[in-house]
Design an enzyme around this catalytic site. Structure first.
Site, PDB file in Angstrom:
ATOM      1  N   LYS A   1     -40.051 -49.963   5.016  1.00  0.00           N
ATOM      2  CA  LYS A   1     -40.824 -48.817   4.535  1.00  0.00           C
ATOM      3  C   LYS A   1     -39.981 -47.979   3.565  1.00  0.00           C
ATOM      4  CE  LYS A   1     -43.869 -48.939   8.504  1.00  0.00           C
ATOM      5  NZ  LYS A   1     -44.184 -48.539   9.869  1.00  0.00           N
TER       6      LYS A   1
ATOM      7  N   GLN B   1     -42.758 -44.248  14.053  1.00  0.00           N
ATOM      8  CA  GLN B   1     -42.846 -45.687  14.313  1.00  0.00           C
ATOM      9  C   GLN B   1     -43.153 -45.932  15.793  1.00  0.00           C
ATOM     10  OE1 GLN B   1     -42.688 -48.005  11.884  1.00  0.00           O
ATOM     11  NE2 GLN B   1     -43.027 -49.651  13.340  1.00  0.00           N
TER      12      GLN B   1
ATOM     13  N   ASP C   1     -50.676 -42.863   8.738  1.00  0.00           N
ATOM     14  CA  ASP C   1     -51.032 -44.028   9.566  1.00  0.00           C
ATOM     15  C   ASP C   1     -52.534 -44.048   9.879  1.00  0.00           C
ATOM     16  OD1 ASP C   1     -48.963 -45.800  10.336  1.00  0.00           O
ATOM     17  OD2 ASP C   1     -48.095 -44.321  11.700  1.00  0.00           O
TER      18      ASP C   1
HETATM   19  N1  GUN Z   1     -45.822 -50.101  14.908  1.00  0.00           N
HETATM   20  C1  GUN Z   1     -46.424 -51.262  14.566  1.00  0.00           C
HETATM   21  N2  GUN Z   1     -47.283 -51.064  13.534  1.00  0.00           N
HETATM   22  C2  GUN Z   1     -47.212 -49.755  13.238  1.00  0.00           C
HETATM   23  C3  GUN Z   1     -47.859 -48.944  12.260  1.00  0.00           C
HETATM   24  O1  GUN Z   1     -48.696 -49.386  11.465  1.00  0.00           O
HETATM   25  N3  GUN Z   1     -47.518 -47.641  12.263  1.00  0.00           N
HETATM   26  C4  GUN Z   1     -46.634 -47.113  13.147  1.00  0.00           C
HETATM   27  N4  GUN Z   1     -46.381 -45.802  13.090  1.00  0.00           N
HETATM   28  N5  GUN Z   1     -46.021 -47.815  14.063  1.00  0.00           N
HETATM   29  C5  GUN Z   1     -46.314 -49.141  14.103  1.00  0.00           C
END
Ligand code: GUN
Length: 286
Positions: A53, A97, A120
């Site tokens: 990211k 996350q 998200d």
């Molecule tokens: N963990 C696995 N996929 C995601 C996601 O799309 N966003 C977040 N914040 N955590 C994750």
């Protein structure tokens, strides 16, 4: 004949290029999109996602801040950080996350993120907006799947669409996005009777099960578009999806690889949401 490979890396590079151009144009107007990523604990897979990211932010000209917190961080401490980031004008988007350590209530974290910074699209307000089709942010993985379908000219309208998996992050919103595009949508899960037959009806099959090589050729209609959202390790520790790639490749019309399919698209959609958040916060139209 082999399926057409849906190349998420290639499509991502293209979309990231257009995001970078828009970000540069915004910066020229004095608006700099920024993303804050919070990581609690040291889950190795999460660390990889967070690093990817950060790299994507660099590629798109987006400012980023990372908060790598120790596993024993309290919920109050994470909530205090979110409160600070909610008020920070340099931060357009906030992402924590998942999964978070057991002593932290993930729902409380999601609820605390400002609705306009929820890149998200996990906050109940944004989930509700998706349900009624009046949304600012789309959840990154389902949005990435839709973008891939569009890129390859696959229109869900009137088609049998089957989603395997009913998670809040992927399965449920994926079904909703296919429905918005006029697909006839079925959601399958671990209790679905006749799973094989239901999947074999699909013109568009989205596998979001979380089980290595779960989807076999007998579950796939000849010529179908098969989208693999899975990220698993096989018996040799190698990264693999939910789909038995080699055998389904001989039957499907379109297929996403793992890695290099949905994964890069997910992160690209996060960049798109961060750009959108910055515009929303500055009253700039899309
Ligand atoms: N963990 C696995 N996929 C995601 C996601 O799309 N966003 C977040 N914040 N955590 C994750």
């Amino acid at each position: 004949m082999s399926a057409i490979r849906m190349d998420g890396k290639m499509v991502s590079a293209k979309v990231r290029g257009s995001i970078l151009a828009e970000v540069e144009a915004l910066k020229a107007q004095g608006v700099r999109p920024g993303l804050a990523v919070i990581l609690v604990g040291d889950d190795p897979a999460s660390k990889v996602y967070v690093r990817n990211k950060e790299r994507a932010c660099e590629e798109c000209g987006i400012y980023s801040e990372k908060y790598a917190l120790p596993a024993e961080t309290t919920q109050e401490e994470v909530l205090a950080l979110i409160d600070k980031l909610n008020k920070d004008p340099n931060i357009s988007g906030i992402l924590c996350q998942m999964p978070v350590p057991k002593h932290i209530d993930a729902d409380a974290i999601i609820d605390a993120i400002d609705v306009t910074k929820d890149v998200d699209a996990f906050h109940p307000v944004n989930v509700g907006k998706i349900m009624i089709g009046d949304f600012d942010f789309l959840p990154c993985t389902p949005a990435g799947v839709m973008e891939l379908l569009d890129e390859y000219g696959i229109d869900p309208k009137g088609k049998e669409c089957v989603v395997i998996g009913r998670s809040n992050i992927v399965g449920k919103p994926q079904a909703m996005l296919l429905l918005h595009r006029h697909g006839t949508v079925t959601i399958c899960h671990s209790r679905t009777a006749n799973l094989k037959e239901v999947c074999a009806r699909a013109d568009i099959l989205v596998a979001a099960v979380g089980k290595a090589k779960f989807v076999t050729a007998d579950m796939v209609k000849e010529g179908a578009a098969v989208i693999d959202v899975g990220m698993n390790r096989d018996e040799n520790g190698k990264l693999c999806g939910d789909v038995c790639f080699d055998e389904v490749n001989e039957k499907a019309g379109y297929l996403t690889p793992v890695p290099g399919g949905v994964g890069p698209m997910t992160i690209t959609m996060l960049m798109k949401n961060t750009l959108k958040a910055a515009k929303l916060q500055h009253g700039i139209a899309d």
